[in-house]
Design an enzyme around this catalytic site. Sequence first.
Site, short mmCIF file in Angstrom:
data_model
loop_
_atom_site.label_atom_id
_atom_site.label_comp_id
_atom_site.label_asym_id
_atom_site.label_seq_id
_atom_site.Cartn_x
_atom_site.Cartn_y
_atom_site.Cartn_z
N LYS A 116 -29.23 11.07 -44.90
CA LYS A 116 -28.77 12.37 -45.43
C LYS A 116 -29.36 13.52 -44.63
O LYS A 116 -28.71 14.54 -44.43
CB LYS A 116 -29.13 12.52 -46.91
CG LYS A 116 -28.59 11.42 -47.80
CD LYS A 116 -27.09 11.24 -47.70
CE LYS A 116 -26.73 9.78 -47.57
NZ LYS A 116 -25.32 9.47 -47.42
N GLU A 200 -33.96 20.41 -51.62
CA GLU A 200 -32.82 21.33 -51.62
C GLU A 200 -32.92 22.28 -52.80
O GLU A 200 -33.45 21.91 -53.85
CB GLU A 200 -31.49 20.55 -51.78
CG GLU A 200 -30.96 19.92 -50.52
CD GLU A 200 -29.62 19.22 -50.76
OE1 GLU A 200 -29.00 19.42 -51.82
OE2 GLU A 200 -29.21 18.46 -49.87
N HIS A 235 -23.40 9.56 -62.29
CA HIS A 235 -22.88 9.41 -60.93
C HIS A 235 -21.77 8.38 -60.81
O HIS A 235 -21.41 7.95 -59.72
CB HIS A 235 -24.01 9.13 -59.93
CG HIS A 235 -25.08 10.19 -59.99
ND1 HIS A 235 -24.83 11.49 -59.66
CD2 HIS A 235 -26.37 10.14 -60.39
CE1 HIS A 235 -25.94 12.20 -59.85
NE2 HIS A 235 -26.88 11.42 -60.29
N ARG A 292 -15.87 5.11 -45.89
CA ARG A 292 -15.08 3.98 -46.37
C ARG A 292 -13.83 4.49 -47.07
O ARG A 292 -13.70 5.70 -47.31
CB ARG A 292 -15.89 3.18 -47.40
CG ARG A 292 -16.28 4.07 -48.57
CD ARG A 292 -16.81 3.33 -49.77
NE ARG A 292 -16.91 4.22 -50.93
CZ ARG A 292 -17.92 5.03 -51.17
NH1 ARG A 292 -18.94 5.05 -50.35
NH2 ARG A 292 -17.90 5.82 -52.22
C1 MV4 Z 1 -26.90 18.35 -55.87
C2 MV4 Z 1 -26.64 18.97 -57.11
C3 MV4 Z 1 -27.07 20.27 -57.29
N1 MV4 Z 1 -27.73 20.90 -56.29
N2 MV4 Z 1 -27.54 19.03 -54.91
C4 MV4 Z 1 -25.45 13.98 -57.00
C5 MV4 Z 1 -24.87 12.94 -56.14
C6 MV4 Z 1 -25.20 13.31 -54.74
N3 MV4 Z 1 -24.09 13.05 -53.88
C7 MV4 Z 1 -25.54 14.74 -54.80
N4 MV4 Z 1 -25.61 15.11 -56.19
C8 MV4 Z 1 -25.91 16.38 -56.56
N5 MV4 Z 1 -26.52 17.10 -55.61
C9 MV4 Z 1 -27.96 20.27 -55.13
N6 MV4 Z 1 -28.63 20.92 -54.18
C10 MV4 Z 1 -25.98 18.25 -58.09
C11 MV4 Z 1 -25.63 16.94 -57.82
C12 MV4 Z 1 -25.01 16.26 -58.91
C13 MV4 Z 1 -23.72 15.79 -58.81
C14 MV4 Z 1 -23.00 15.94 -57.65
C15 MV4 Z 1 -21.72 15.48 -57.56
C16 MV4 Z 1 -21.15 14.87 -58.66
C17 MV4 Z 1 -21.85 14.70 -59.81
C18 MV4 Z 1 -23.14 15.15 -59.90
C19 MV4 Z 1 -23.84 14.99 -61.09
C20 MV4 Z 1 -25.11 15.43 -61.17
C21 MV4 Z 1 -25.71 16.07 -60.09
#
Ligand code: MV4
Length: 521
Positions: A116, A200, A235, A292
């Site tokens: 990442k 972050e 998730h 994918r």
């Molecule tokens: C975040 C966020 C808020 N702020 N990053 C969760 C999965 C991963 N791909 C990244 N995720 C998140 N990153 C920052 N800086 C909130 C999430 C997140 C989230 C993101 C996408 C879909 C569902 C989620 C559920 C909780 C938190």
Amino acid sequence: MFSKVLIANRGEIALRIIRACRELGVRSLAVYSDADAEAPHVREADEAVNIGPAPSSQSYLLGNHIIEVAKEHRAQAIHPGYGFLSEREWFARAVRDAGLVFVGPPAEAIAAMGSKTAARTLALLHNVPVVPGTTETLKDLDSARTLAESFGYPVLLKAAAGGGGKGMRMVREATELEASLGAAQREAKNAFGDDAVYIEKFIEGPRHVEIQILADSHGNCLSLGERECSVQRRHQKMIEEAPSVAVSSDLRQRMGETAVRVVRAAGYVNAGTCEFLLGADANFYFLEMNTRLQVEHPVTELVTGFDLVQWQLRIAAGEKLPSVHNDIRPRGWAMECRITAEDTAHGFLPSTGRIDYLRIPSGPGIRWDGGIETGTNVGLHYDPLLAKLIVWAATRELAIERMHRALLELTIDGVETSRDFHLRLMEDGEFRRGEIDTQWLERRLPSLTSVAPPEEAVEAAVIAAALLADRDRGRGPARSDSTAYTATKPGLALSQPLYNESGESDGGDRWRRTARLEGLR
Ligand code: MV4
């Protein structure tokens, strides 16, 4: 085009790939574990080979064995589907080294997006917006403290080797930082064998919007627009749609161009997805790339008319994408419900058993991508996804009505499924208004999982129970496999009150009607 392709997967996605192969005139070679000897994908494929016992570590994850099977049976390419071997850099490389074609990106592109922090560095280098944060992993508590202050709390600690939400820790204030950093590092070490963590700024209440791209080996790259995937629990996505209510055509254009920049920077070829967080202020931030085919690819297929799996195979065989850049606009609305074998009323526990009755929805605008049939045994060896119910309609409102209708037509007996939960979602006012973000479902869960039946539903249930008791008087105790009580089964309970004798809809208020029917169970 290839003459034979091995499909290194099972369930609905194996069937999806078999169908694409058949339409392209390609022979399909399925592989299966002992648990899947009778599975639909084995029967539907042109050939099938047993690759070992039920645990995926002894079957679907045995990449080298699967490559041997491909060579022995003269397949020229391997399609990994999603999950299992699909994002393993070593497997993509091993397939290529064996002189076969991996239907997916080059191993190098999988590697470039696997870390990442490396993906963030690459994005920044190409003017792709990312969430404010570091590209270096955290060295010690003091530097973490300084960085957290500079971004401002709350912050999020993420595993460098992570993705999909694993190894994430939110930190609300400075006093929590020390404990959270330790916990995040331990979690990262456990899950990925690498304790590297970066930081972050935490974005409150963002949407999860992702862009589907296709890139060929001749340097052409297309954005097929966005999917809205905010309705998730821990998730795990539950509903996906295309397009997104939050994306204007201008924003779509800008996100698409951004995704194409990521794809080019990574030397990416084949189908891929760029994940973004979309803030309430319409700012978007690149998160990660999924290298994918994704579970939710059908919603994009329905609004763009592109067959993504056929294009994966065409691209892998060296074909060129059409030059249609400015013609790709979403047409109408598509929505997908992931039908899983989970007991939503009891914490989404996985449910097992034999599917002893299955009624699949049909009619206008319905697509069923399923991996089950009557007689299928649902165990604990694999993912609980049984099928995807996908609808298309002209507008979002009509797509929701259509999904609701399709869910009413769906009956799966023998295991608990997410079907009823999805019905409740389609009836939810906030969902219907599109007022959803990544925190919405968890917030709404209590009211969606414990729907108190309205008074008249209880009344109807009492009358039904009395009628059934009267009908069955003197028959002795019901056996557990008895069909004497089929009137309480969803399919039958539905088909009776929903229609009058002439077969027309009763025209009643559908939300109350559903509640009444649900009360009968
Ligand atoms: C975040 C966020 C808020 N702020 N990053 C969760 C999965 C991963 N791909 C990244 N995720 C998140 N990153 C920052 N800086 C909130 C999430 C997140 C989230 C993101 C996408 C879909 C569902 C989620 C559920 C909780 C938190």
